[in-house]
Design a protein around this motif. Structure first.
Motif, PDB file in Angstrom:
ATOM      1  N   ASP A  60      34.042  34.449  34.213  1.00 55.30           N
ATOM      2  CA  ASP A  60      35.208  33.754  34.760  1.00 55.30           C
ATOM      3  C   ASP A  60      35.895  34.509  35.896  1.00 55.30           C
ATOM      4  N   ALA A  61      35.176  35.374  36.537  1.00 56.78           N
ATOM      5  CA  ALA A  61      35.728  36.086  37.690  1.00 56.78           C
ATOM      6  C   ALA A  61      35.554  35.207  38.933  1.00 56.78           C
ATOM      7  N   LEU A  62      36.269  35.543  39.939  1.00 62.42           N
ATOM      8  CA  LEU A  62      36.242  34.777  41.178  1.00 62.42           C
ATOM      9  C   LEU A  62      36.077  35.759  42.334  1.00 62.42           C
ATOM     10  N   LEU A  63      35.137  35.488  43.200  1.00 62.72           N
ATOM     11  CA  LEU A  63      34.927  36.311  44.383  1.00 62.72           C
ATOM     12  C   LEU A  63      35.503  35.558  45.574  1.00 62.72           C
ATOM     13  N   LEU A  64      36.395  36.209  46.313  1.00 63.60           N
ATOM     14  CA  LEU A  64      36.986  35.600  47.502  1.00 63.60           C
ATOM     15  C   LEU A  64      36.366  36.233  48.731  1.00 63.60           C
TER      16      LEU A  64
END
Length: 190
Positions: A14-18
């Motif tokens: 559930d991580a997000l890479l921007l």
């Protein structure tokens, strides 16, 4: 501070890479192109309106309104030149005025010592090279100069351009901004 595109990519747990990418220059170019496109569209609309107007006095009024609008100005006038190029006693008469008091319309003046006269004289010397003259109100204290707009504000920067046909100077278009407004630039002149 720049302009960035941001892309969000889901990642494990559930991580997000921007991911950020600077697009400042591209966005500025897009805005410049959009502004030029809008201006070109407005110029085409004005050209159609001017070409469709059969009444000369209404045509000159439309010309004044269009010039004032395009140059972000408060007023404009057209002075009809009477007397040929190089004529010592040449005069002019305001035949159209927008944003200026009603008394300006019809005012007749000698070209001697006026900004209109300078444009007239330059055209007499080089009729194929249109002189566009930029001036401030301090340079325009002459018989042709109206220092006030209809709303009571003082005239500031001025730009004048010859109106010629078939090599003959017919008149001079003068566009003016309120005192304190920025001077006219190359884009206004064009």
């Amino acid at each position: 501070l720049g302009i960035f595109d941001v892309r969000a990519l889901p990642f494990e747990d559930d991580a997000l890479l921007l991911a950020f990418r600077e697009v400042t220059r591209r966005e500025q170019e897009r805005r410049t192109l959009a502004a030029r496109s809008a201006e070109n569209l407005r110029l085409r609309e004005m050209a159609r309106a001017l070409a469709a107007e059969p009444d000369p006095s209404r045509l000159l009024d439309l010309l004044c309104r269009a010039a004032a609008e395009l140059c972000h100005a408060a007023g404009a006038t057209v002075a009809e030149v009477e007397g040929g190029a190089g004529t010592a006693g040449a005069t002019a008469r305001f035949v159209a005025a927008v944003g200026h008091p009603p008394g300006v319309l019809g005012h007749r003046f000698s070209l001697a010592g006026t900004l209109t006269g300078r444009v007239h004289a330059a055209h007499a010397v080089e009729p194929d090279v249109p002189l566009v003259l930029r001036a401030g109100p301090d340079e325009a204290e002459d018989a042709a100069f109206c220092p006030w707009f209809t709303d009571g504000q003082r005239v500031g920067p001025i730009v004048l351009a010859p109106l010629a046909a078939h090599g003959a100077l017919l008149g001079v278009l003068a566009v003016s901004r309120v005192a304190g407004a920025p001077p006219f630039d190359d884009a206004d002149e064009a």
